[in-house]
Design a protein around this motif. Structure first.
Motif, PDB file in Angstrom:
ATOM      1  N   SER A 244       0.629  -1.190   0.098  1.00 58.70           N
ATOM      2  CA  SER A 244       0.160  -0.057  -0.127  1.00 58.70           C
ATOM      3  C   SER A 244       0.914   1.207   0.017  1.00 58.70           C
ATOM      4  O   SER A 244       1.915   1.149   0.646  1.00 58.70           O
ATOM      5  N   ASN A 245       0.312   2.302  -0.871  1.00 65.09           N
ATOM      6  CA  ASN A 245       0.990   3.657  -0.469  1.00 65.09           C
ATOM      7  C   ASN A 245       0.449   4.452   0.724  1.00 65.09           C
ATOM      8  O   ASN A 245       1.300   4.909   1.248  1.00 65.09           O
ATOM      9  N   ARG A 246      -0.767   4.090   0.691  1.00 67.22           N
ATOM     10  CA  ARG A 246      -1.581   4.923   2.147  1.00 67.22           C
ATOM     11  C   ARG A 246      -2.312   4.004   2.644  1.00 67.22           C
ATOM     12  O   ARG A 246      -3.304   3.349   1.966  1.00 67.22           O
ATOM     13  N   ILE A 247      -2.651   3.940   3.866  1.00 73.27           N
ATOM     14  CA  ILE A 247      -3.727   3.154   4.783  1.00 73.27           C
ATOM     15  C   ILE A 247      -3.986   4.279   5.656  1.00 73.27           C
ATOM     16  O   ILE A 247      -3.444   4.782   6.699  1.00 73.27           O
ATOM     17  N   VAL A 248      -5.318   4.688   5.469  1.00 70.85           N
ATOM     18  CA  VAL A 248      -6.053   5.814   6.007  1.00 70.85           C
ATOM     19  C   VAL A 248      -7.184   5.569   6.739  1.00 70.85           C
ATOM     20  O   VAL A 248      -8.052   5.045   6.359  1.00 70.85           O
ATOM     21  N   ASP A 249      -7.137   5.889   7.963  1.00 68.36           N
ATOM     22  CA  ASP A 249      -8.279   5.790   8.965  1.00 68.36           C
ATOM     23  C   ASP A 249      -9.406   6.882   8.953  1.00 68.36           C
ATOM     24  O   ASP A 249      -9.009   8.136   8.336  1.00 68.36           O
ATOM     25  N   CYS A 250     -10.554   6.576   9.306  1.00 69.57           N
ATOM     26  CA  CYS A 250     -11.364   7.741   9.060  1.00 69.57           C
ATOM     27  C   CYS A 250     -11.197   8.826  10.088  1.00 69.57           C
ATOM     28  O   CYS A 250     -10.306   8.639  11.006  1.00 69.57           O
TER      29      CYS A 250
END
Length: 471
Positions: A244-250
């Protein structure tokens, strides 16, 4: 039985354009003449009740954090007392049908209206006031600056006409509708079982493809991943964070939804494995969309993932040509170009990844997968070309299953719509059910599964996703 119903032989003008003619022997009274406001308080020992659009008045679980979004105060002495058969109305949501007759004594939020309702048959009153025409009446009696903020006017409510057949006929109507509802629910249950079988068949196809590939003769090796078993010997093992390049949470806040918003905010209820339900998603204005995507703006092909609540562990990819954001309990993964995000999405929906997520949720009343656990999901990876071939295979093999599922879902929607229309026609005197009710056998014991009974409501109303209490 249902198809043989006929209109009443003699009708009269109800005096209400929305209702039209009614059976000649029925009374038409104002709701105000049948209701008396109740204002008893200081009974915190009584069960806590709530009003939901889909079922009416229900018993509320004081311990549940998932049932609805409202805080329950420690001191309930100011809550209103409700007696069995009382009419309880959420005045801010009456225009949506959030009302019903109490099935038992209890207490409700002081924001609700509570009335003693002088009607012979509580079940008939429940069916009548919650029928589609009467939801329209309550909407007409509500006013406000904008939709979603309408408040029920007591004066307007009291003018709502109430159809009153003789008591014996009220009982016959209830008996007929209960019998018809059981038949409809059984038909719905059969179609839901079919959908479940088709979904299981689809899951088998996906799991086989993403964990074993398309060559039935391929040599296998131990994966080293618990619950996964053997995999093709030329495949590699990786972790989600490495692909993954980005793993973003809410943002861990509820977005300010608006009915006329342009941008969908995706909740856990808005995804199923491999699909985003855009049509049902709540909306945001451009201003709030910008705020909710300030950390990252999802793009086509990104993976949406539900990490909390009863629907945790579900993944779907962002569709083309749509600007969306993630709401509470959701995450988004931006996948490297060296990996097919569609392949990875299907794998995340498989059991071996779900079980990794479940390690954080065992015994929890409010399931919650830790972000660090998600980043370290172990995944199995063939070459990019093989990933793309597997995705094409899954799409081809599951297309007919998806069509069959969609047909069954459409048939369920038609059955539910038919039930709503049948209730409306019967309780407003458009169809005479007296003889049909007299011919009915004794009621059968309800053998429907508990989860179906919970999802289908109390039998005389339509149902949608529960929205909980709004004060």
């Amino acid at each position: 039985m249902i198809h043989d119903l006929a209109p009443y032989p003699v009708m009269k003008d109800s005096g209400v354009p929305w209702l039209g003619p009614v059976p000649e022997h029925w009374d038409v009274k104002s709701l105000g003449s049948l209701t008396t406001s109740r204002s008893e308080r200081n009974r915190p020992d009584l069960p806590l009740l709530s009003v939901v659009r889909e079922k009416g008045v229900i018993l509320r679980d004081r311990e549940s954090k998932e049932e609805n979004h409202n805080f329950i105060p420690d001191d309930l002495s100011n809550y209103k007392v409700v007696h069995e058969g009382d009419l309880v109305i959420n005045k801010m949501k009456a225009w949506q049908g959030s009302m019903g007759l109490a099935p038992q004594d209890g207490i409700v939020s002081p924001a609700y209206f509570v009335f003693d309702f002088a009607i012979e048959n509580r079940h008939y009153g429940q069916a009548l006031l919650r029928s589609r025409p009467y939801v329209g009446f309550f909407a007409q009696a509500s006013d406000g600056v904008r939709i979603g903020q309408w408040d029920l006017s007591i004066t307007g409510m009291k003018r709502i006409p109430v159809m009153l057949p003789p008591p014996a006929e009220q009982a016959a109507i209830v008996r007929f509708l209960d019998h018809a509802d059981r038949r409809i629910r059984k038909a719905i249950a059969a179609k839901q079982r079919l959908i479940k079988l088709l979904q299981e068949q689809k899951q088998v196809i996906i799991h086989q493809a993403v964990t074993r590939g398309l060559d039935p003769d391929v040599k296998l090796k131990p994966s080293g991943v618990e619950w996964l078993g053997d995999v093709p010997e030329h495949w590699g093992i990786s972790r989600l964070k490495f692909e993954s390049n980005r793993i973003v949470d809410c943002l861990h806040a509820t977005p300010p939804y608006t009915d006329d918003g342009e941008f969908p905010a995706i909740r856990t209820a808005d995804i199923e494995p491999g699909k985003v339900r855009l049509a049902q998603a709540r909306r945001l204005s451009k201003e709030h969309y910008e705020a909710w995507t300030s950390r990252y703006r999802p793009v086509a092909g990104d993976i949406l993932y539900s990490r909390e609540g009863e629907r945790f562990g579900i993944a779907a990819t962002v569709p083309e040509n749509v600007g969306l954001c993630i709401s509470q309990r959701m995450m988004v993964f931006n996948i490297k170009k060296s990996v097919s995000s569609q392949y990875l999405m299907w794998q995340i929906n498989c059991r071996h990844v779900y079980l990794q997520a479940a390690l954080d949720t065992i015994g929890s009343a409010a399931p919650h997968v830790n972000v660090e656990r998600i980043k370290n999901f172990e995944i199995v990876l063939p070459s990019l070309n093989e990933q793309q071939a597997i995705v094409q295979h899954i799409e081809a093999e599951t297309a007919k299953l998806d069509q069959a599922i969609a047909r069954a879902q459409a048939e369920i929607s038609l059955l539910r719509e038919y039930r709503i229309r049948l209730i409306a026609d019967v309780v407003t005197g458009k169809l005479d059910v007296r003889q049909a009710a007299a011919r009915l056998p004794e009621p059968e014991q309800d053998t429907l599964p508990d989860e179906l009974n919970a999802g289908e409501g109390e039998g005389l109303e339509g149902e949608e996703e529960l929205t909980g209490e709004e004060e």
